[in-house]
Design a protein around this motif. Structure first.
Motif, mmCIF file in Angstrom:
data_model
loop_
_atom_site.group_PDB
_atom_site.id
_atom_site.type_symbol
_atom_site.label_atom_id
_atom_site.label_comp_id
_atom_site.label_asym_id
_atom_site.label_seq_id
_atom_site.Cartn_x
_atom_site.Cartn_y
_atom_site.Cartn_z
ATOM 1 N N ALA A 145 0.828 -1.204 0.000
ATOM 2 C CA ALA A 145 0.000 0.000 0.000
ATOM 3 C C ALA A 145 0.864 1.257 0.000
ATOM 4 N N VAL A 146 1.988 1.221 0.708
ATOM 5 C CA VAL A 146 2.906 2.372 0.718
ATOM 6 C C VAL A 146 3.447 2.623 -0.685
ATOM 7 N N VAL A 147 3.873 1.547 -1.362
ATOM 8 C CA VAL A 147 4.403 1.700 -2.725
ATOM 9 C C VAL A 147 3.303 2.200 -3.664
ATOM 10 N N ARG A 148 2.108 1.636 -3.539
ATOM 11 C CA ARG A 148 1.000 2.042 -4.410
ATOM 12 C C ARG A 148 0.672 3.518 -4.218
ATOM 13 N N THR A 149 0.697 3.984 -2.979
ATOM 14 C CA THR A 149 0.438 5.400 -2.704
ATOM 15 C C THR A 149 1.487 6.289 -3.351
ATOM 16 N N ALA A 150 2.752 5.875 -3.267
ATOM 17 C CA ALA A 150 3.827 6.654 -3.894
ATOM 18 C C ALA A 150 3.658 6.710 -5.409
ATOM 19 N N LEU A 151 3.250 5.611 -6.014
ATOM 20 C CA LEU A 151 3.029 5.592 -7.467
ATOM 21 C C LEU A 151 1.882 6.511 -7.862
ATOM 22 N N MET A 152 0.799 6.490 -7.086
ATOM 23 C CA MET A 152 -0.359 7.322 -7.404
ATOM 24 C C MET A 152 -0.062 8.800 -7.188
ATOM 25 N N ALA A 153 0.814 9.112 -6.214
ATOM 26 C CA ALA A 153 1.131 10.513 -5.922
ATOM 27 C C ALA A 153 2.073 11.119 -6.935
ATOM 28 N N ALA A 154 2.638 10.293 -7.811
ATOM 29 C CA ALA A 154 3.622 10.809 -8.773
ATOM 30 C C ALA A 154 3.022 11.871 -9.676
ATOM 31 N N ALA A 155 1.732 11.744 -10.009
ATOM 32 C CA ALA A 155 1.096 12.705 -10.917
ATOM 33 C C ALA A 155 1.005 14.098 -10.314
ATOM 34 N N ASP A 156 1.048 14.183 -8.978
ATOM 35 C CA ASP A 156 0.924 15.482 -8.311
ATOM 36 C C ASP A 156 2.269 16.108 -7.976
ATOM 37 N N ARG A 157 3.357 15.428 -8.320
ATOM 38 C CA ARG A 157 4.684 15.959 -8.016
ATOM 39 C C ARG A 157 5.299 16.603 -9.250
#
Length: 349
Positions: A326-338
């Motif tokens: 879940a931590v990795v998935r969250t980081a992947l999903m947050a990439a669009a906002d960085r």
């Protein structure tokens, strides 16, 4: 006669018919067997034998493995008042003195299920771990191991046993055979009995890392632990439906220096996973300190370039794989906002 009625000195066979065939002199007295009669029955050729000081085996033949284990625990607890450890195989946990005596070393590893540890019945002596201030000496099949920090025992078939990492250190302390040491440490990790870092901490505390054959075995242990962690990482990605990353890669700046190796990398999201398989060792050498400083510097550099680095320990991969996914998935999903990460070259490691 009810179950709780003491047996008379005239019916010692009724004791031997019970579940316990190993009793202390105090337990025999509580059942109506005097010290004189117990001594008479323990004479050569008699029906009983004294297995350890104050501990009697209620038959004349060789003791079984369970009987020897029970005798050692009874011997280690015999100076305490009243209660004694439970019989191996009993359903209830041992009484309070067993909290201050537990099987350790090779016998404990065998009870934990180590194939490379000989069965307790084949060992000439059994190691029993007790607090440092206990007034107890090694004798017969009982070898006393003292510690200033007694771990909480684990129950294995009713026997209080030292945790694997502590039992490993106590076993290795007695072994000069490099092959045997390596085999035990490898099985500890490969069999999922113990994390490498825990084993290294106990070996360090026991001052065993000044022995060359132990140091060599620890190097193999850490390599084995890393390989196991990598397999768990592959399984986490696939079992929890994460996108397939680039595995085991090096990152470099275009035309520039190497940024470091990563266990998994998602280029489009600039997200990396790095397994933290370092094994902390108290009193690290200067070269160890340099390695740790380089580790921190490399991580900070990647973060400045916009690469999100997720650090996962082998223990978390083993015990909390879903949470780590879940931590990795969250980081992947947050990439669009960085902000977009710096361009880096991805090469196989």
């Amino acid at each position: 006669m009810t179950h709780n009625t003491p047996l008379s000195p005239r019916s010692p066979h009724r004791i031997a018919d019970g579940a316990r065939r190993v009793l202390t002199h105090a337990q025999l007295r509580a059942r109506g067997v005097s010290a004189a009669e117990a001594g008479e029955r323990c004479r050569p050729g008699g029906p009983w034998q004294q297995l350890l000081p104050g501990v009697v085996l209620l038959h004349p033949g060789p003791p079984t493995g369970d009987e020897r284990l029970h005798a050692v625990l009874l011997y280690a607890a015999r100076e305490r008042t009243g209660s004694v450890p439970a019989q191996p195989g009993a359903d209830r946990p041992p009484a309070s003195p067993a909290g201050e005596a537990m099987i350790t070393g090779l016998a404990a590893l065998a009870l934990h299920g180590f194939a490379s540890a000989p069965p307790p019945a084949s060992l000439e002596v059994l190691d029993v771990l007790v607090p440092r201030l206990r007034r107890l000496r090694s004798t017969g099949c009982a070898r006393v191991v003292r510690t200033s920090s007694l771990p909480a025992p684990e129950q294995v078939t009713g026997v209080p046993v030292a945790p694997v990492a502590r039992a490993l250190a106590d076993a290795v302390a007695r072994l000069e055979d490099a092959v045997a040491v390596r085999r035990l440490l490898t099985e500890a990790v490969r069999g999922g009995h113990c994390e490498p870092a825990a084993a290294v901490r106990e070996l360090t505390a026991a001052k065993l890392l000044n022995r060359p054959h132990v140091v060599d075995a620890v190097d193999s242990l850490l390599a084995e632990g890393r390989a196991l962690a990598e397999r768990r990482l592959y399984r986490m990605v696939r079992d929890h439906g994460l996108p397939e990353p680039c595995w085991n890669v090096d990152l470099r700046l275009p035309g520039g220096p190497r940024l470091g190796g990563l266990d998994a990398y998602w280029p489009e999201q600039a997200v990396a996973v790095e397994l933290d398989t370092r094994a902390p060792r108290p009193g690290r050498r200067p070269e160890d300190e340099a390695e740790w400083s380089e580790y921190a510097r490399r991580r900070e550099h990647l973060e400045r370039l916009g690469v999100t680095v997720v650090h996962i320990t082998p223990r978390k991969l083993r015990d909390l794989a879903e949470q780590q996914a879940a931590v990795v998935r969250t980081a992947l999903m947050a990439a669009a906002d960085r902000d977009p990460a710096a361009y880096v070259v991805v090469l196989p490691r």
